[in-house]
Write a protein that holds these residues in place. Structure first.
Motif, PDB file in Angstrom:
ATOM      1  N   GLU A  79      39.524  36.835  13.596  1.00 57.98           N
ATOM      2  CA  GLU A  79      40.974  36.719  13.427  1.00 57.98           C
ATOM      3  C   GLU A  79      41.483  37.525  12.237  1.00 57.98           C
ATOM      4  N   LEU A 125      26.773  23.518   8.007  1.00 61.76           N
ATOM      5  CA  LEU A 125      27.757  23.780   9.042  1.00 61.76           C
ATOM      6  C   LEU A 125      27.378  25.060   9.760  1.00 61.76           C
ATOM      7  N   ASP A 177      41.209  18.141   3.267  1.00 68.40           N
ATOM      8  CA  ASP A 177      40.996  19.588   3.331  1.00 68.40           C
ATOM      9  C   ASP A 177      40.062  19.946   2.185  1.00 68.40           C
ATOM     10  N   ARG A 228      33.996  32.814  17.695  1.00 67.21           N
ATOM     11  CA  ARG A 228      33.189  33.129  18.898  1.00 67.21           C
ATOM     12  C   ARG A 228      33.645  34.334  19.713  1.00 67.21           C
ATOM     13  N   TRP A 229      34.919  34.530  19.926  1.00 68.62           N
ATOM     14  CA  TRP A 229      35.326  35.601  20.837  1.00 68.62           C
ATOM     15  C   TRP A 229      36.049  36.750  20.144  1.00 68.62           C
ATOM     16  N   ARG A 238      38.150  27.154   4.147  1.00 69.02           N
ATOM     17  CA  ARG A 238      38.761  25.845   3.933  1.00 69.02           C
ATOM     18  C   ARG A 238      38.658  25.084   5.243  1.00 69.02           C
ATOM     19  N   ARG A 284      38.994  21.239   7.457  1.00 67.72           N
ATOM     20  CA  ARG A 284      39.597  19.897   7.504  1.00 67.72           C
ATOM     21  C   ARG A 284      38.598  18.937   8.106  1.00 67.72           C
ATOM     22  N   GLY A 285      38.431  17.798   7.473  1.00 67.72           N
ATOM     23  CA  GLY A 285      37.501  16.811   7.997  1.00 67.72           C
ATOM     24  C   GLY A 285      37.941  15.403   7.680  1.00 67.72           C
ATOM     25  N   PHE A 324      34.630  28.716   9.532  1.00 62.97           N
ATOM     26  CA  PHE A 324      34.251  27.474  10.178  1.00 62.97           C
ATOM     27  C   PHE A 324      35.522  26.780  10.628  1.00 62.97           C
ATOM     28  N   PRO A 325      35.683  26.333  11.882  1.00 65.01           N
ATOM     29  CA  PRO A 325      34.710  26.492  12.961  1.00 65.01           C
ATOM     30  C   PRO A 325      34.602  27.949  13.421  1.00 65.01           C
TER      31      PRO A 325
END
Lengths: 138, 384
Positions: free
Chosen positions: A40, A19, A80, A36-37, A88, A90-91, A32-33
């Protein structure tokens, strides 16, 4: 029961999926994901966020089979997963019979459900660790 | 310098109104909203010109809906503002109305929620989020995952979770404004068709249309306009928050727990003081998770207690006496204000067949995608 898949895998060997995640230089958090900016957790700016390849291996935290959806073919299985490297995620999961705590990893295009459109067919799904599509467990 | 609600001017709900929640129809939103506003005005004894500002909660309607609705009451030129905060839009509009009165900016403010069903525009793609699940994620899928985890962690059963729908259907059957008005037995709930994981159709709320209105006023206005002080319900605390770092495993319950703690602290009270709660039961398992997050039940024990009747009307803490989102319905914009209407009606002891005895302190609670959480605490006229 895991669905048996057939055919060649488009994305390489099973268990080989990594990933494209992210790590924060400032606080060490792994995502993940990617965010980028900005981070958090600590608020560090994008210059502190660096790419981090994550193994997709982890443990099932929770799972559920979606049986009814307004726009999408069903059933499909949500999961999850707590990745070994922390995040963690989710997919989608292969099959409709998982267990919390089970070891899983991502595989490409393992679904044989022909009701899925090609884009969704190609999206990776979590399978039991060691599961080889078309070949049982290795 | 900062302050909380109880440090400022007292805020009291003086009028509440609803348009029944119902399946989508051809009725314009304006008709839905105006009916709820007129009911709230009649309830308060106020005329529309007395209302100094309006907050309009909506999540699914287009922009700029307020003036086109309020003009049917007489265009007084009052300031209007749409409030969107996902499922917590109504609660957020109500909070702004309370803050305006508490701060002294206005004496009489209305919060109105109105919505018509429409496909929601989800924010994730616009935010540039590319994850593994994409369009396969959904609210019911999310809460089915939480239900799976709850069952695993606490040894609860799917039947215990479904009891939430049985209780709230019994309450909704007593509410003439509810979208679902049939009592349902446990077998019926379990056999209503599986949607996701343990959640069956009757464990998922209906999203229809409707409207709700609440008018808040200062004590100055109550005196000056000769409003009925014995029916005025004080808003003693207002708390709102948003989700912390996403990697927290139980983000939903942590958000409600954090917001509840702020609410209790602001009010100077705690879970033992609470007589009734209207909470976000879009899906059955949520009621259990949030009662535990609010410390109204021990963690893992709410599943047993709901079946035991502890959260029934007349039980230890009456939960979702309106029927909740599950039975009264969840038209999105109105929902949080509809909760306020139910708590106000209960605290006035005007709830008729669904009156909870000795109702003195009530909570409202909504969460929304984002995630956000907005809560209020209200007390009976006799207390304050």
């Amino acid at each position: 029961m895991a669905t048996q898949a057939s055919g060649e895998l488009p994305g390489g060997s099973v268990g080989g999926i990594t990933l494209h995640g992210e790590a924060c230089h400032a606080c060490g958090s792994v995502f993940f994901p990617p965010l980028r900016w900005g981070c958090e957790v600590c608020g560090a700016s994008e210059t502190d966020l660096v790419p981090r390849q994550l193994s997709s291996a982890g443990q099932v935290y929770a799972w559920a089979v979606v049986e009814v959806h307004d726009h999408l073919p069903t059933p499909y299985t949500l999961v999850d997963v707590v990745l070994d490297e922390g995040p963690r995620v989710r997919g989608l999961a292969e099959g409709t019979d998982l267990a919390i705590g089970q070891r899983v990893e991502l595989a490409h295009g393992a679904a044989t459900d022909t009701r899925q459109d090609p884009h969704d067919m190609a999206s990776p799904r979590f399978v039991p660790r060691g599961f080889v599509p078309g070949g049982g467990h290795r | 310098m900062t302050a909380v609600l109880r440090d400022l001017r007292p805020v009291r709900v003086v009028g509440v109104g609803l348009h029944p929640y119902q399946r989508a129809s051809q009725t314009p939103y304006t008709a839905l909203g105006v009916r709820a506003v007129r009911e709230a005005l009649a309830d308060s004894g106020l005329g529309w010109p007395a209302v100094q500002a309006a907050y309009t909660a909506t999540a699914l309607l287009p922009m700029a809906i307020s003036r086109l609705m309020y003009r049917h009451l007489g265009s007084t030129g009052l300031p209007v503002l749409q409030v969107e905060n996902a499922s917590a839009s109504g609660s957020s509009a109500f909070r702004q109305a309370c803050l305006d009165v508490a701060s002294g900016v206005y004496d009489v403010v209305i919060a109105v929620g109105v919505d018509k069903p429409a496909p929601p525009a989800m924010p994730f793609a616009a935010a540039g989020v590319v994850d593994l699940v994409g369009k396969f994620n959904s609210p019911v899928g999310h809460f089915a995952l939480l239900a799976n985890r709850y069952l695993h962690e606490h040894g609860a059963t799917a039947e215990q979770i479904a009891q939430v729908a049985v209780k709230n259907a019994a309450n909704g059957a007593l509410n003439p404004y509810a979208q679902r008005r049939k009592p349902r037995g446990l077998e019926e709930v379990l056999a209503s068709g599986r949607i996701a994981g343990a959640l069956t159709r009757l464990q998922c709320c209906p999203v229809g249309e409707g409207a709700a209105a609440a008018i808040v006023a200062s004590d100055d206005a109550i005196s000056r306009l000769s409003l009925d002080r014995t029916r005025a319900v004080r808003v003693v605390a207002s708390a709102a928050g948003s989700e912390r770092a996403h990697s927290v495993a139980d983000a939903d319950t942590v958000l409600t727990r954090d917001t509840t703690h702020r609410l209790y602290e602001e009010a100077g009270s705690g879970p033992a003081d609470i007589d009734l709660v209207e909470l976000h039961d879009a899906f059955t398992v949520e009621e259990l998770l949030y009662l535990e997050a609010m410390d109204i039940s021990e963690t893992g024990d709410a599943a047993r207690r709901v079946g035991h009747g502890d959260f029934n009307i007349g039980g230890q803490v009456a939960v979702n006496t309106s029927g909740g989102l599950l039975s009264m319905g969840h038209p999105i914009g109105p929902t949080g204000i509809g909760q306020v209407r139910e708590i106000v009606t209960q605290l006035r002891h005007e709830a008729g067949d669904r009156q909870h005895p000795n109702a003195r302190v009530g909570l409202t609670h909504m969460v929304g995608i984002g995630a956000v959480c907005v809560m209020h605490m209200l007390t009976a006229p006799s207390l304050s």
